[in-house]
Design an enzyme around this catalytic site. Structure first.
Site, PDB file in Angstrom:
ATOM      1  NE  ARG A  82      -0.288  46.223  61.719  1.00  0.00           N
ATOM      2  CZ  ARG A  82       0.975  46.146  61.296  1.00  0.00           C
ATOM      3  NH1 ARG A  82       1.883  46.970  61.780  1.00  0.00           N
ATOM      4  NH2 ARG A  82       1.335  45.251  60.407  1.00  0.00           N
ATOM      5  CE  LYS A 184       0.246  45.889  56.478  1.00  0.00           C
ATOM      6  NZ  LYS A 184       1.047  46.835  55.699  1.00  0.00           N
ATOM      7  CD  GLU A 220       3.620  54.979  57.925  1.00  0.00           C
ATOM      8  OE1 GLU A 220       4.215  53.925  58.184  1.00  0.00           O
ATOM      9  OE2 GLU A 220       2.383  55.104  58.032  1.00  0.00           O
TER      10      GLU A 220
HETATM   11  N1  PLP Z   1       4.179  51.416  57.561  1.00  0.00           N
HETATM   12  C1  PLP Z   1       3.486  51.030  56.495  1.00  0.00           C
HETATM   13  C2  PLP Z   1       2.751  52.061  55.739  1.00  0.00           C
HETATM   14  C3  PLP Z   1       3.472  49.675  56.125  1.00  0.00           C
HETATM   15  O1  PLP Z   1       2.784  49.272  55.049  1.00  0.00           O
HETATM   16  C4  PLP Z   1       4.191  48.741  56.881  1.00  0.00           C
HETATM   17  C5  PLP Z   1       4.164  47.323  56.553  1.00  0.00           C
HETATM   18  O2  PLP Z   1       3.441  46.561  57.091  1.00  0.00           O
HETATM   19  C6  PLP Z   1       4.921  49.204  57.990  1.00  0.00           C
HETATM   20  C7  PLP Z   1       4.885  50.538  58.303  1.00  0.00           C
HETATM   21  C8  PLP Z   1       5.694  48.260  58.816  1.00  0.00           C
HETATM   22  O3  PLP Z   1       4.884  47.545  59.673  1.00  0.00           O
HETATM   23  P1  PLP Z   1       5.315  46.106  60.184  1.00  0.00           P
HETATM   24  O4  PLP Z   1       6.651  46.271  60.803  1.00  0.00           O
HETATM   25  O5  PLP Z   1       4.286  45.751  61.185  1.00  0.00           O
HETATM   26  O6  PLP Z   1       5.341  45.224  59.004  1.00  0.00           O
HETATM   27  C1  COI Z   2       4.604  44.721  54.873  1.00  0.00           C
HETATM   28  O1  COI Z   2       5.739  45.048  55.188  1.00  0.00           O
HETATM   29  O2  COI Z   2       4.067  43.676  55.250  1.00  0.00           O
HETATM   30  C2  COI Z   2       3.774  45.568  54.058  1.00  0.00           C
HETATM   31  O3  COI Z   2       2.606  45.412  54.073  1.00  0.00           O
HETATM   32  C3  COI Z   2       4.377  46.589  53.219  1.00  0.00           C
HETATM   33  C4  COI Z   2       3.841  46.501  51.845  1.00  0.00           C
HETATM   34  C5  COI Z   2       4.047  47.814  51.233  1.00  0.00           C
HETATM   35  C6  COI Z   2       4.453  45.387  51.061  1.00  0.00           C
END
Ligand code: PLP
Ligand code: COI
Length: 339
Positions: A82, A184, A220
């Site tokens: 990612r 991200k 989201e």
């Molecule tokens: N959506 C957003 C905007 C996020 O910042 C995060 C955190 O990383 C997620 C979703 C969840 O992603 P993940 O499960 O890969 O941490």
């Molecule tokens: C994560 O879950 O790793 C994120 O980046 C979310 C962040 C808003 C702390």
């Protein structure tokens, strides 16, 4: 394990300096090998691309201590992939995916004493990030970059631990169609700062964003994907090109199907459907699965239950936690052992 004099059970989600961080630099078209550093500061040119034009992206993942005292990470290869997608979209040089995983392992090993004990509910959060360092003044990408990974022990993301949250449907947008919502990039989070402060001031824990084009579909929150459970125990999650492909959410869909025998579907979810569902949760690395007790849509309240986590949400949470803690077998490739 050395005693770090931390009350692990009461940790919040904040920065605590740990011993070592990984630092690599990109110059003349190539990444150097990278090294571990004790210096948590970064000195930048005043016109660095990251400062002027926000050329930066990041990742988030966690290391856990298992019952046997081992240290593991959860699916770091997916964070590497990612981050590579984020870099391509942000015109930044990809840090090779295999080297990314090696650097994660190296960083966790160097901070092993900071991995919270099994059963404390805390974990070691890892923050890989990259930014453009050289001076630019016209709008163009940098040519020099820094890639770093720091580690910090964390507890629950939301104040007060795991408890049903009250969230609102936001009037602000987070991501545009064909924009950067699916990667991200730091800029997406800058977009959400005004909205999260406003939400907190109005008494909400988070914002649920809707699609910016029609404002009729659920996207989201500022830091997590959303899951719903229907009356007949089907797990649903929004499908959209402008949300972050959460690794937790993708894992939970597999958990729902393969561990719990539930139907799980990713599809566009309209705002008008919210009252048909019986459970809602926010999922992500930081959020794990945080139950949503109530969604407020401009005065209309959709209540899922403010007393406890819903039945299916709880099962998803327990199963994912057990997989991450190596208490039950994980699907092939999900657990990366550090020691
Ligand atoms: N959506 C957003 C905007 C996020 O910042 C995060 C955190 O990383 C997620 C979703 C969840 O992603 P993940 O499960 O890969 O941490
Ligand atoms: C994560 O879950 O790793 C994120 O980046 C979310 C962040 C808003 C702390």
């Amino acid at each position: 394990m050395a005693n770090k004099d931390i009350d692990w059970g009461n940790l919040g989600f904040g920065y605590i300096k740990t011993d070592k961080r990984f630092v690599a630099t990109y110059q003349d078209g190539a990444w150097n090998e990278g090294t571990l550093s004790e210096d948590e500061t970064v000195v930048l040119h005043e016109s660095a691309c990251v400062l002027q034009y926000a050329q930066t992206c990041f990742e988030g993942l966690k290391a856990y201590r298992t019952k046997d005292g081992e240290i593991v990470c959860f699916r770091p290869d997916l964070n590497a992939a990612r981050m590579a997608d984020s870099c391509r979209r942000m015109k930044m040089p990809v840090f090779p995916e295999d080297k990314f995983v090696e650097a994660i392992i190296e960083t966790v090993r160097a901070n092993a004493d900071w991995v919270p004990p099994y059963g404390s509910g805390a974990s070691l959060y890892l923050r890989p990030f990259m930014f453009g360092t050289n001076a630019v003044i016209g709008v163009k990408p940098a040519t020099e970059f820094e890639f770093r990974i720091f580690a910090t022990p964390v507890g629950p993301y939301f104040k007060g631990g795991v408890r049903p949250l009250t969230v609102r449907i936001s009037d602000f947008d987070r991501a545009a169609p064909r924009g950067t919502g699916h990667i991200k990039a730091g800029l997406n989070y800058a977009m959400s700062l005004y909205a999260i402060v406003d939400a907190h001031e109005q008494g909400y824990d988070e914002n649920i964003y809707v699609d910016a084009m029609t404002r009729t579909y659920i996207e989201e929150t500022g830091g997590a994907n959303v899951l719903f459970v229907t009356k007949d125990k089907k797990v649903l999650t929004p499908k959209s090109d402008s949300i972050l492909p959460s690794i937790t959410r993708r894992s939970l869909m597999t958990v729902a199907r393969d561990y719990l025998g539930l139907e799980a579907e990713e599809r566009p979810i309209a705002l008008s459907e919210l009252e048909n569902f019986v459970e809602c949760g926010l999922c992500g690395t930081a959020a794990v699965i945080s139950p949503v007790g109530k969604i407020v849509d401009h005065g209309k309240e959709i209540v899922y239950g403010m007393d406890s986590m819903g039945e299916v949400t709880q099962k998803l949470y327990n199963t994912l936690r057990s997989i991450q803690m190596c208490e039950i077998p994980a699907p092939e490739g999900w657990i990366c052992k550090i020691n």
